[in-house]
Scaffold this motif. Structure first.
Motif, PDB file in Angstrom:
ATOM      1  N   SER A 177      57.671   0.792 -45.822  1.00  0.00           N
ATOM      2  CA  SER A 177      56.348   0.460 -46.630  1.00  0.00           C
ATOM      3  C   SER A 177      56.990  -1.373 -47.385  1.00  0.00           C
ATOM      4  O   SER A 177      58.148  -1.364 -47.299  1.00  0.00           O
ATOM      5  CB  SER A 177      56.020   1.276 -47.106  1.00  0.00           C
ATOM      6  N   ASN A 178      55.689  -2.041 -47.613  1.00  0.00           N
ATOM      7  CA  ASN A 178      56.505  -2.803 -48.507  1.00  0.00           C
ATOM      8  C   ASN A 178      55.604  -2.965 -49.985  1.00  0.00           C
ATOM      9  O   ASN A 178      54.315  -2.140 -50.019  1.00  0.00           O
ATOM     10  CB  ASN A 178      56.777  -4.055 -48.268  1.00  0.00           C
ATOM     11  N   LEU A 179      56.351  -3.871 -50.770  1.00  0.00           N
ATOM     12  CA  LEU A 179      55.446  -4.236 -51.665  1.00  0.00           C
ATOM     13  C   LEU A 179      55.257  -5.538 -52.036  1.00  0.00           C
ATOM     14  O   LEU A 179      56.398  -6.058 -52.656  1.00  0.00           O
ATOM     15  CB  LEU A 179      55.879  -3.413 -53.047  1.00  0.00           C
ATOM     16  N   GLN A 180      54.751  -6.255 -52.748  1.00  0.00           N
ATOM     17  CA  GLN A 180      54.956  -7.718 -53.140  1.00  0.00           C
ATOM     18  C   GLN A 180      53.851  -7.759 -54.607  1.00  0.00           C
ATOM     19  O   GLN A 180      53.010  -6.929 -54.524  1.00  0.00           O
ATOM     20  CB  GLN A 180      53.552  -8.604 -52.391  1.00  0.00           C
ATOM     21  N   VAL A 181      54.956  -8.275 -55.770  1.00  0.00           N
ATOM     22  CA  VAL A 181      54.252  -8.647 -57.111  1.00  0.00           C
ATOM     23  C   VAL A 181      54.508  -9.820 -57.554  1.00  0.00           C
ATOM     24  O   VAL A 181      55.344 -10.629 -57.027  1.00  0.00           O
ATOM     25  CB  VAL A 181      55.300  -7.629 -57.854  1.00  0.00           C
ATOM     26  N   VAL A 182      53.610 -10.380 -57.817  1.00  0.00           N
ATOM     27  CA  VAL A 182      52.514 -11.793 -58.222  1.00  0.00           C
ATOM     28  C   VAL A 182      52.480 -11.771 -59.600  1.00  0.00           C
ATOM     29  O   VAL A 182      51.896 -11.291 -60.725  1.00  0.00           O
ATOM     30  CB  VAL A 182      51.697 -12.155 -58.303  1.00  0.00           C
ATOM     31  N   PHE A 218      59.066  -6.390 -51.687  1.00  0.00           N
ATOM     32  CA  PHE A 218      60.304  -5.184 -51.915  1.00  0.00           C
ATOM     33  C   PHE A 218      60.600  -4.268 -50.578  1.00  0.00           C
ATOM     34  O   PHE A 218      58.963  -4.973 -50.716  1.00  0.00           O
ATOM     35  CB  PHE A 218      60.081  -4.737 -53.079  1.00  0.00           C
ATOM     36  N   THR A 219      60.967  -4.451 -49.821  1.00  0.00           N
ATOM     37  CA  THR A 219      61.270  -3.172 -48.223  1.00  0.00           C
ATOM     38  C   THR A 219      61.527  -1.973 -49.091  1.00  0.00           C
ATOM     39  O   THR A 219      62.506  -1.764 -49.802  1.00  0.00           O
ATOM     40  CB  THR A 219      62.532  -4.242 -48.315  1.00  0.00           C
ATOM     41  N   VAL A 220      60.536  -1.105 -49.474  1.00  0.00           N
ATOM     42  CA  VAL A 220      59.780   0.909 -49.785  1.00  0.00           C
ATOM     43  C   VAL A 220      60.478   1.621 -48.986  1.00  0.00           C
ATOM     44  O   VAL A 220      59.877   1.524 -47.871  1.00  0.00           O
ATOM     45  CB  VAL A 220      58.611   0.825 -50.242  1.00  0.00           C
ATOM     46  N   ASN A 221      61.643   1.988 -49.091  1.00  0.00           N
ATOM     47  CA  ASN A 221      61.981   3.043 -48.714  1.00  0.00           C
ATOM     48  C   ASN A 221      61.857   4.321 -49.537  1.00  0.00           C
ATOM     49  O   ASN A 221      62.344   4.639 -50.960  1.00  0.00           O
ATOM     50  CB  ASN A 221      63.648   3.121 -47.927  1.00  0.00           C
ATOM     51  N   TYR A 222      61.938   5.744 -49.083  1.00  0.00           N
ATOM     52  CA  TYR A 222      61.654   7.137 -49.820  1.00  0.00           C
ATOM     53  C   TYR A 222      63.203   7.405 -49.670  1.00  0.00           C
ATOM     54  O   TYR A 222      64.150   7.363 -49.009  1.00  0.00           O
ATOM     55  CB  TYR A 222      60.660   8.192 -49.317  1.00  0.00           C
TER      56      TYR A 222
END
Length: 275
Positions: free
Chosen positions: A86-91, A100-104
């Motif tokens: 998945s992904n995460l974007q922070v402003v 961010f590229t999110v992995n477990y």
């Protein structure tokens, strides 16, 4: 027939060349994506240089939450095991976007991640503001190096002083220059800085209603214990206030109760110098 084939080949080559050039332009314009491994039994901690303004998760099982008393720190955890990428974007408040590229992963390092050490980003635009993040940062540095022109209204308690030294305007952005000085032997370490607009009139039975204002950028230089103290420059989308209100700043002390405040009334705000 040969001429028609030549024209077709030339058109096809031109289309392929244009597509390749456009692809390269898009690749150069893309921000880097940082790999982020999270797990369900440990919390990953991300520390950003500026307060977090927004965070968008690609999926609900990516759990993200800011700390109550430190709005530049994000806690990230997995809501389930072995999820798909998945992904995460922070402003952040200075307009920077962190991807961010999110992995477990079952086991992750326990150390926090300091995003302030990451590579610099391209300037980002703010909604309704003509200046981009780089321009705001550069002007903040200029304001920090400018001599104070405002006097009066200084907070002085607990051996601490907080004063407003200047107000500046560039197009549709306001810059406020503050100075914090610590005259005690106990170091003063700020945790968070709060900005708000409040009604000047107060009654015992009615609580004042604060309008929180999120800065576009905050620049801090120096230490409260040094001869010049800490200089704080905060940038905001341009605004004005009525005579019965004031613009306030409150600095919360980390692990302490010395929380200096200062207020700027309409008369002082209208003395803003042009940059």
């Amino acid at each position: 027939m040969k001429q028609l084939l030549f024209v077709f080949t030339a058109l096809l080559y031109g289309m392929l060349t244009a597509t390749a050039q456009q692809s390269r332009i898009m690749e150069n314009a893309q921000l880097p994506s940082f790999p982020l491994d999270i797990t369900w039994h440990k919390t990953a901690v991300l520390i950003f240089p500026q307060p977090i303004k927004d965070a968008d998760r690609g999926d609900a099982y990516v759990l993200a939450e800011t700390f109550k008393d430190a709005n530049n720190i994000l806690k990230v955890k997995a809501g389930k095991k072995n999820f798909e990428e998945s992904n995460l974007q922070v402003v952040t408040s200075d307009g920077k976007v962190y991807c961010f590229t999110v992995n477990y992963k079952d086991n992750i390092p326990a150390r926090p991640i300091d995003m302030g050490r990451a590579m610099p980003y391209a300037p980002v635009t703010f909604p309704g503001v003509s200046l981009n993040s780089k321009q705001v940062e550069d002007l903040s540095v200029k304001v920090a190096e400018t001599y104070a022109f405002l006097r009066g209204g200084r907070f002085h308690r607990y051996g601490l002083s907080l004063e407003t030294q200047g107000v500046y305007v560039k197009d549709d952005v306001l810059f406020f220059q503050f100075r914090v000085k610590n005259e005690t032997h106990i170091p003063f370490e700020p945790a968070t800085i709060r900005f708000y607009i409040r009604d000047r009139a107060r009654t015992k039975r009615t609580a004042s209603q604060d309008t929180e204002i999120v800065p576009l950028n905050i620049l801090q230089s120096g230490t409260p214990e040094s001869d010049r103290g800490t200089t704080i420059v905060a940038a905001f989308p341009r605004f004005t206030i009525a005579e019965n209100k004031y613009f306030g700043i409150e600095i919360m002390e980390k692990q302490g109760d010395r929380n200096p405040t200062n207020r700027i009334k309409q008369k002082k705000l209208l003395k803003a110098h042009s940059l």
